[in-house]
Design a protein around this motif. Sequence first.
Motif, PDB file in Angstrom:
ATOM      1  N   MET A 252      44.308  32.230  40.131  1.00  0.00           N
ATOM      2  CA  MET A 252      44.172  32.909  39.392  1.00  0.00           C
ATOM      3  C   MET A 252      43.405  34.147  40.639  1.00  0.00           C
ATOM      4  O   MET A 252      43.095  33.814  41.281  1.00  0.00           O
ATOM      5  CB  MET A 252      42.791  32.487  38.970  1.00  0.00           C
ATOM      6  CG  MET A 252      42.831  32.631  37.573  1.00  0.00           C
ATOM      7  SD  MET A 252      43.511  32.908  36.409  1.00  0.00           S
ATOM      8  CE  MET A 252      42.714  34.366  35.270  1.00  0.00           C
ATOM      9  N   SER A 253      43.378  35.542  39.713  1.00  0.00           N
ATOM     10  CA  SER A 253      42.532  36.152  40.562  1.00  0.00           C
ATOM     11  C   SER A 253      40.444  35.421  40.680  1.00  0.00           C
ATOM     12  O   SER A 253      40.699  34.787  40.005  1.00  0.00           O
ATOM     13  CB  SER A 253      43.147  37.576  40.565  1.00  0.00           C
ATOM     14  OG  SER A 253      41.788  37.475  38.697  1.00  0.00           O
ATOM     15  N   ASP A 254      40.294  36.315  41.059  1.00  0.00           N
ATOM     16  CA  ASP A 254      38.703  36.527  40.940  1.00  0.00           C
ATOM     17  C   ASP A 254      38.279  37.046  40.084  1.00  0.00           C
ATOM     18  O   ASP A 254      36.391  37.036  39.846  1.00  0.00           O
ATOM     19  CB  ASP A 254      38.414  36.904  42.677  1.00  0.00           C
ATOM     20  CG  ASP A 254      38.354  36.185  43.447  1.00  0.00           C
ATOM     21  OD1 ASP A 254      38.813  35.092  43.496  1.00  0.00           O
ATOM     22  OD2 ASP A 254      38.717  36.717  44.902  1.00  0.00           O
ATOM     23  N   ALA A 255      38.700  37.867  39.736  1.00  0.00           N
ATOM     24  CA  ALA A 255      38.128  38.384  38.144  1.00  0.00           C
ATOM     25  C   ALA A 255      37.910  37.051  36.985  1.00  0.00           C
ATOM     26  O   ALA A 255      38.691  36.708  36.778  1.00  0.00           O
ATOM     27  CB  ALA A 255      38.959  39.885  37.747  1.00  0.00           C
ATOM     28  N   ALA A 256      36.587  37.617  36.534  1.00  0.00           N
ATOM     29  CA  ALA A 256      36.355  36.946  35.111  1.00  0.00           C
ATOM     30  C   ALA A 256      37.531  37.409  33.710  1.00  0.00           C
ATOM     31  O   ALA A 256      37.698  38.316  33.701  1.00  0.00           O
ATOM     32  CB  ALA A 256      34.547  37.237  34.342  1.00  0.00           C
ATOM     33  N   ILE A 257      37.367  36.466  33.195  1.00  0.00           N
ATOM     34  CA  ILE A 257      38.160  36.799  31.529  1.00  0.00           C
ATOM     35  C   ILE A 257      37.808  36.245  30.567  1.00  0.00           C
ATOM     36  O   ILE A 257      36.681  35.170  30.874  1.00  0.00           O
ATOM     37  CB  ILE A 257      40.139  36.007  32.038  1.00  0.00           C
ATOM     38  CG1 ILE A 257      39.444  34.260  31.803  1.00  0.00           C
ATOM     39  CG2 ILE A 257      40.648  36.183  33.335  1.00  0.00           C
ATOM     40  CD1 ILE A 257      40.705  33.781  31.307  1.00  0.00           C
ATOM     41  N   LYS A 258      38.148  36.853  29.756  1.00  0.00           N
ATOM     42  CA  LYS A 258      36.706  37.122  28.183  1.00  0.00           C
ATOM     43  C   LYS A 258      38.179  36.402  27.251  1.00  0.00           C
ATOM     44  O   LYS A 258      39.458  36.434  26.673  1.00  0.00           O
ATOM     45  CB  LYS A 258      36.712  38.331  28.385  1.00  0.00           C
ATOM     46  CG  LYS A 258      35.470  39.189  28.731  1.00  0.00           C
ATOM     47  CD  LYS A 258      35.600  40.341  28.647  1.00  0.00           C
ATOM     48  CE  LYS A 258      34.169  41.206  29.274  1.00  0.00           C
ATOM     49  NZ  LYS A 258      33.274  40.202  29.954  1.00  0.00           N
ATOM     50  N   LEU A 259      37.252  35.876  26.284  1.00  0.00           N
ATOM     51  CA  LEU A 259      37.629  35.579  24.888  1.00  0.00           C
ATOM     52  C   LEU A 259      36.786  35.378  24.003  1.00  0.00           C
ATOM     53  O   LEU A 259      35.507  35.421  24.409  1.00  0.00           O
ATOM     54  CB  LEU A 259      38.479  33.615  25.708  1.00  0.00           C
ATOM     55  CG  LEU A 259      36.960  32.990  26.218  1.00  0.00           C
ATOM     56  CD1 LEU A 259      38.316  31.643  25.235  1.00  0.00           C
ATOM     57  CD2 LEU A 259      37.931  32.191  27.027  1.00  0.00           C
ATOM     58  N   HIS A 260      37.611  34.992  22.599  1.00  0.00           N
ATOM     59  CA  HIS A 260      35.989  35.164  21.864  1.00  0.00           C
ATOM     60  C   HIS A 260      36.290  33.796  21.594  1.00  0.00           C
ATOM     61  O   HIS A 260      37.291  33.169  21.118  1.00  0.00           O
ATOM     62  CB  HIS A 260      37.013  35.837  21.029  1.00  0.00           C
ATOM     63  CG  HIS A 260      36.276  37.898  21.241  1.00  0.00           C
ATOM     64  ND1 HIS A 260      37.190  37.837  21.925  1.00  0.00           N
ATOM     65  CD2 HIS A 260      35.163  38.059  20.691  1.00  0.00           C
ATOM     66  CE1 HIS A 260      36.880  38.615  21.801  1.00  0.00           C
ATOM     67  NE2 HIS A 260      35.995  39.301  21.737  1.00  0.00           N
ATOM     68  N   VAL A 261      35.368  32.969  21.040  1.00  0.00           N
ATOM     69  CA  VAL A 261      35.439  31.245  20.620  1.00  0.00           C
ATOM     70  C   VAL A 261      34.467  31.327  19.645  1.00  0.00           C
ATOM     71  O   VAL A 261      33.505  31.524  19.307  1.00  0.00           O
ATOM     72  CB  VAL A 261      34.572  30.013  22.160  1.00  0.00           C
ATOM     73  CG1 VAL A 261      34.330  29.175  21.948  1.00  0.00           C
ATOM     74  CG2 VAL A 261      35.462  30.124  23.224  1.00  0.00           C
ATOM     75  N   ASN A 262      35.002  30.973  18.151  1.00  0.00           N
ATOM     76  CA  ASN A 262      34.354  31.279  16.813  1.00  0.00           C
ATOM     77  C   ASN A 262      33.706  32.245  16.501  1.00  0.00           C
ATOM     78  O   ASN A 262      32.214  32.514  16.441  1.00  0.00           O
ATOM     79  CB  ASN A 262      33.388  29.448  16.923  1.00  0.00           C
ATOM     80  CG  ASN A 262      33.592  28.410  16.641  1.00  0.00           C
ATOM     81  OD1 ASN A 262      35.411  28.187  16.998  1.00  0.00           O
ATOM     82  ND2 ASN A 262      33.455  27.599  17.352  1.00  0.00           N
ATOM     83  N   GLY A 263      34.064  33.717  17.495  1.00  0.00           N
ATOM     84  CA  GLY A 263      33.516  34.991  16.871  1.00  0.00           C
ATOM     85  C   GLY A 263      32.774  35.664  17.763  1.00  0.00           C
ATOM     86  O   GLY A 263      32.436  36.638  17.303  1.00  0.00           O
ATOM     87  N   ARG A 264      31.986  34.877  18.496  1.00  0.00           N
ATOM     88  CA  ARG A 264      31.716  35.052  19.809  1.00  0.00           C
ATOM     89  C   ARG A 264      32.328  35.123  21.345  1.00  0.00           C
ATOM     90  O   ARG A 264      32.946  34.591  21.136  1.00  0.00           O
ATOM     91  CB  ARG A 264      30.567  33.360  20.081  1.00  0.00           C
ATOM     92  CG  ARG A 264      29.486  33.900  21.163  1.00  0.00           C
ATOM     93  CD  ARG A 264      28.290  32.962  21.608  1.00  0.00           C
ATOM     94  NE  ARG A 264      29.175  31.635  21.876  1.00  0.00           N
ATOM     95  CZ  ARG A 264      28.427  31.302  22.722  1.00  0.00           C
ATOM     96  NH1 ARG A 264      27.836  31.693  24.289  1.00  0.00           N
ATOM     97  NH2 ARG A 264      28.789  30.239  23.032  1.00  0.00           N
TER      98      ARG A 264
END
Length: 175
Positions: free
Chosen positions: A1-13
């Motif tokens: 995995m790269s050093d970059a953070a990833i984003k996702l949405h959990v329960n609308g947040r």
Amino acid sequence: MSDAAIKLHVNGREVTVSADDADMSLAEYLHERLDLTGTKVCCGIGVCRACTVGLRYRPEALMEKTLACATTVSTVANQHVYTVESLAQGSRLSALQQSFLESFAFQCGYCTPGFLMAATAMLDHLRQYGLPADRLDEAIDTWVGGNLCRCTGYIKYREAIRKVAQAQLKGGAGS
């Protein structure tokens, strides 16, 4: 995995996941980093389906069921994850949760979140595509038939799900 953070949405947040946590199982991340403990882990290998959560690729997409114990956080990057905590609106239970309660559709309750989330995904698909009433039991089997209940509450689960699905198909309260 790269050093970059990833984003996702959990329960609308929106959630930002550090690169260090990207290979963590989704179930573990939900528990350990977000304190969302409604998703249960039993077998840890995706067989029992107690860890089922909902997943949408986009907010408006149909919900699919996903096994959180067998899914890494990095595989759901930029997607929308829904846990059992997302079903109630404040103290008001969803129609499905209320039906489970009224039907006594659980005993120990450990597998209940997985059944609820699999059935929620099914209801999302029924809302979009409909279904002839005589095929409802088949649909329930398809969507929740693989979920395991050690207390053998299957009949009550099916009854609770059928009640909400029938109301939804008729355009009633379960919609």
